[in-house]
Design a protein around this motif. Structure first.
Motif, mmCIF file in Angstrom:
data_model
loop_
_atom_site.group_PDB
_atom_site.id
_atom_site.type_symbol
_atom_site.label_atom_id
_atom_site.label_comp_id
_atom_site.label_asym_id
_atom_site.label_seq_id
_atom_site.Cartn_x
_atom_site.Cartn_y
_atom_site.Cartn_z
ATOM 1 N N LEU A 72 0.830 -1.197 0.000
ATOM 2 C CA LEU A 72 0.000 0.000 0.000
ATOM 3 C C LEU A 72 0.866 1.249 0.000
ATOM 4 C CD1 LEU A 72 -2.698 -1.043 2.642
ATOM 5 C CD2 LEU A 72 -2.937 -1.077 0.151
ATOM 6 N N ASP A 73 0.320 2.334 -0.514
ATOM 7 C CA ASP A 73 0.999 3.626 -0.503
ATOM 8 C C ASP A 73 0.725 4.295 0.842
ATOM 9 O OD1 ASP A 73 1.550 6.439 -0.803
ATOM 10 O OD2 ASP A 73 1.597 6.129 -2.969
ATOM 11 N N GLU A 74 1.753 4.397 1.661
ATOM 12 C CA GLU A 74 1.548 4.899 3.025
ATOM 13 C C GLU A 74 1.079 6.351 3.042
ATOM 14 O OE1 GLU A 74 5.844 5.694 2.013
ATOM 15 O OE2 GLU A 74 4.388 4.076 1.724
ATOM 16 N N ALA A 75 1.492 7.147 2.050
ATOM 17 C CA ALA A 75 1.078 8.547 2.021
ATOM 18 C C ALA A 75 -0.413 8.677 1.734
ATOM 19 C CB ALA A 75 1.892 9.311 0.974
ATOM 20 N N VAL A 76 -0.913 7.875 0.789
ATOM 21 C CA VAL A 76 -2.348 7.906 0.458
ATOM 22 C C VAL A 76 -3.172 7.437 1.650
ATOM 23 C CG1 VAL A 76 -4.137 6.898 -1.009
ATOM 24 C CG2 VAL A 76 -1.962 7.611 -2.008
ATOM 25 N N VAL A 77 -2.740 6.360 2.276
ATOM 26 C CA VAL A 77 -3.478 5.816 3.422
ATOM 27 C C VAL A 77 -3.455 6.803 4.586
ATOM 28 C CG1 VAL A 77 -3.523 3.985 5.144
ATOM 29 C CG2 VAL A 77 -3.095 3.430 2.734
ATOM 30 N N ALA A 78 -2.297 7.388 4.864
ATOM 31 C CA ALA A 78 -2.193 8.347 5.970
ATOM 32 C C ALA A 78 -3.057 9.579 5.708
ATOM 33 C CB ALA A 78 -0.733 8.755 6.163
ATOM 34 N N GLY A 79 -3.089 10.031 4.466
ATOM 35 C CA GLY A 79 -3.921 11.185 4.137
ATOM 36 C C GLY A 79 -5.398 10.900 4.333
ATOM 37 N N LEU A 80 -5.816 9.702 3.988
ATOM 38 C CA LEU A 80 -7.223 9.314 4.151
ATOM 39 C C LEU A 80 -7.585 9.222 5.629
ATOM 40 C CD1 LEU A 80 -9.382 8.560 1.993
ATOM 41 C CD2 LEU A 80 -8.961 6.192 2.603
ATOM 42 N N TRP A 81 -6.708 8.647 6.438
ATOM 43 C CA TRP A 81 -6.934 8.514 7.878
ATOM 44 C C TRP A 81 -7.028 9.888 8.530
ATOM 45 C CZ3 TRP A 81 -9.086 5.990 11.409
ATOM 46 C CH2 TRP A 81 -8.638 5.862 12.722
ATOM 47 N N LYS A 82 -6.144 10.791 8.120
ATOM 48 C CA LYS A 82 -6.181 12.148 8.667
ATOM 49 C C LYS A 82 -7.475 12.850 8.284
ATOM 50 C CE LYS A 82 -3.629 16.522 8.876
ATOM 51 N NZ LYS A 82 -4.842 17.349 8.640
ATOM 52 N N SER A 83 -7.893 12.693 7.031
ATOM 53 C CA SER A 83 -9.136 13.321 6.583
ATOM 54 C C SER A 83 -10.326 12.787 7.365
ATOM 55 C CB SER A 83 -9.332 13.078 5.085
ATOM 56 O OG SER A 83 -10.492 13.725 4.620
ATOM 57 N N PHE A 84 -10.323 11.489 7.635
ATOM 58 C CA PHE A 84 -11.402 10.887 8.426
ATOM 59 C C PHE A 84 -11.423 11.483 9.834
ATOM 60 C CE2 PHE A 84 -12.637 7.700 11.577
ATOM 61 C CZ PHE A 84 -13.923 7.395 11.164
ATOM 62 N N LEU A 85 -10.262 11.541 10.464
ATOM 63 C CA LEU A 85 -10.199 12.067 11.829
ATOM 64 C C LEU A 85 -10.536 13.549 11.880
ATOM 65 C CD1 LEU A 85 -6.978 10.253 13.108
ATOM 66 C CD2 LEU A 85 -9.372 9.650 13.565
#
Length: 632
Positions: free
Chosen positions: A579-592
């Protein structure tokens, strides 16, 4: 559901002792399926087989009268004796070929047939995909099993994760056949068989056709296109009578000692429960699952239905503690990534069922056969509107939406623009059921797997355009998603889950029926609602249903926050390289930060990461253990 496994060792001679140990190991890998277990070996052939069942395991194994064939079946355990599927198949093989025999098998069973004369092994999966069957080749031969974990054990660790399979998980929430999460391990598509010869198994790793060819012994597309057409369409009342008759018969075939029902309070499960209670002298046991969040909880309503039908109801309420416990349990139970959030409450129901019953009837398939999902209506409406948009405008909107396709999940203008770019009804519906609109963006170095959902050559010619949606859901979401969920969840606790709606006679009736008996003005699933009105008051039949989905967004903010944070560690994701960690981290941040609808994207990511940690982090130890086993 009973389960089967086998190991056909073709690369070397194998002694009786090692073959017996292999059979026992296969049996042990499926021990959770039930107390009835039987290993079986054919020493001269290098074949070890295993069958495990919550009911009579003897019904799952048969030898033909001339001893040429050995037949093992997994899935819905039929009555013991001469009418069990394994016995019927074994008797008929003396006069007919495997393909002709399997064409007539309507039971929800996977089948393995050993031909001692031809030295071939035939594997077959049931018509509607209720019984998974996985296969691969090892350094010793061919291995097959009802569960992926058995192959993972036999292969000395699962193997290399397939990024394209992960892309399918991110889009659909499951991995459809023939792919699995691992390269080189495959799942038979529903309604197909494959015949293996020893030479083919020996040359497996040099073969370009490892994932095929498959031979269809049954086709839903053919059923749809060859259904009966009568000169005079039946009345709605006649269709109601026919549905009740077919369901009554299907329930009679499925029930046995200790049969209970999973009761949500919706039309489908309520109708199955009512008909089972009608056949039972004593109060039927029902199990209801709810949530401690009012917006998702229907358990009180289901309890009212149970009271009206006079069943003996067990009401379970999932709280934060049970959510965390079962989320952590899920990767071990499913043994492959699975991202439908309804799996979590299903596990709670399965856990309770395992203490009190052997067979559990569900309402699965009612929505997909009789047009019950609200998403069908929305897809039809949106597609009608999209067709009015000029093609040039659709192309421009599509280019705009492609810049950030996942934003459409948040609704508003982005969602309208995305759906306006759709070119077909199938594409419009795919947008509605997709978790990720472009899952390749979340992967490091992989394109998305082909979307067979959109291949018009695979679609049947339908009488009504909306029937295409039923076909797509029956061949995808139902066969590859919901059935896998029920098989794994209930099988983990030694319980057979059976859906009367997927009985062959009910399925045929659903497609013979005029579409107008399913969808009427302002009413979905009309024929089933009319049928249920014969057992429940109208206000119990006609009410909005919340579904069986879990409150994932709230869980990820609360009881599952630490669990998710741990799995989403960017360093660990980067080191894994999938997985692309930057894409996943950005999605998690947006959710939070407040975009709660992104839980639909995060859940399949989390389910993959949890599965990967459970099954692949310990792969070296698994390899060492089985290396010792084979060496012995």
């Amino acid at each position: 559901m009973s389960a089967i496994a086998g190991n056909w060792i073709v690369h070397r001679e194998v002694g009786d002792g090692e073959l017996g140990a292999t059979a026992r190991r296969l049996t042990a890998s499926l021990a959770h399926r039930g107390r009835q277990r039987q290993p079986l070996v054919r020493p001269g052939a290098g074949l070890a087989l295993a069958a495990v069942s919550a009911c009579e395991v003897q019904s799952c194994i048969a030898v033909s009268p001339d001893e040429r064939y050995v037949v093992v079946t997994g899935g819905a355990a039929a009555s013991s004796g001469r009418h069990a599927p394994a016995q019927v198949i074994a008797r008929r093989l003396a006069d007919s070929g495997a393909l002709d025999v399997l064409r007539d098998v309507a039971d929800a069973v996977s089948v393995a047939i050993w031909d001692g004369h031809e030295k071939t092994l035939t594997l077959s999966r049931d018509r509607m995909g209720q019984c998974d069957l996985y296969y691969t080749c090892t350094a010793f031969g061919l291995v097959f099993a009802s569960e992926l974990k058995t192959l993972s054990h036999e292969c000395m660790g699962g193997g290399e994760v397939d990024p394209q399979a992960v892309s399918q998980l991110l889009r659909y929430g499951y991995i459809p056949a023939p792919r699995t999460a691992y390269r080189g391990i495959y799942k038979l598509p529903a309604g197909t068989l494959r015949v293996f010869h020893a030479a083919e198994v020996r040359d497996w790793h040099r073969s370009a056709a490892a994932a095929g060819p498959f031979t269809a012994h049954w086709s839903l597309k053919t059923l749809v296109e060859t259904r009966r057409c009568t000169s005079a369409a039946p009345s709605l009342a006649a269709s109601v009578d026919a549905v009740l008759d077919r369901l009554q018969a299907a329930i009679g075939r499925a029930r046995g000692p200790g049969t209970a029902c999973l009761l949500s309070g919706g039309v489908d499960s309520s109708l199955v429960t009512a008909l089972l209670q009608q056949q039972s002298a004593a109060a039927v046991e029902t199990i209801t699952v709810g949530f401690d969040e009012p917006g998702h909880d229907e358990s009180a309503w289901a309890a009212e239905v149970a009271g009206h039908l006079r069943t003996r109801n067990t009401r379970l309420v999932m709280n934060d503690a049970s959510a965390l416990r079962l989320v952590e349990t899920a990767p071990r139970v499913f043994c492959e990534p699975y991202a439908d959030s309804s799996a979590i409450p299903t596990l709670l129901a399965a856990e309770a069922a395992g203490t009190s019953c052997r067979t559990l009837l569900t309402g699965d398939g009612g929505d997909e056969l009789f047009f019950g999902h609200g998403s069908y209506v929305k897809a039809m409406r949106n597609h009608r509107l999209v067709r009015r948009v000029p093609a040039a405008v659709r192309r421009a909107l599509g280019a705009h939406a492609a810049r950030n396709p996942e934003r459409a999940r948040l609704g508003g203008v982005a969602a309208l623009v995305s759906e306006a770019a759709s070119g077909s009804l199938a594409e419009t519906y795919l947008m509605r059921v997709s978790r990720w609109r472009d899952p390749s963006r979340a992967l490091k170095a992989a394109s998305e797997a082909p979307r067979h959902f959109l291949e018009s050559s695979l679609h049947p010619a339908c009488r009504h355009p909306a029937e295409l949606l039923l076909f797509l859901d029956q061949t995808h979401e139902l066969s590859e998603g919901l059935m896998t969920k029920c098989d794994r969840a209930f099988g983990a606790f030694g319980v057979q889950a059976r859906s009367p709606f997927l009985d062959a006679d009910v399925l045929s009736l659903a497609w013979d029926m005029p579409f107008e008996h399913k969808l009427r003005p302002g009413e979905t699933k009309a024929v089933l609602k009319r049928a249920l009105e014969r057992y429940l008051p109208e206000h119990h039949v006609r009410r909005p249903k919340k579904g069986f989905g879990a409150p994932v967004a709230r869980w990820l903010q609360g009881p599952l926050r630490d669990w998710a944070d741990d799995l989403l560690d960017p360093v660990a994701i980067r080191n894994r390289g999938i997985l692309d960690e930057a894409v996943v981290a950005g999605l998690w941040k947006s959710f939070l930060d407040g975009n709660r609808k992104y839980h639909t994207h995060l859940w399949p990511v989390l389910m993959f990461l949890a599965w990967d940690r459970e099954w692949n982090a310990a792969a070296p130890g698994t390899q060492a253990f089985h290396a010792r086993t084979y060496a012995a």
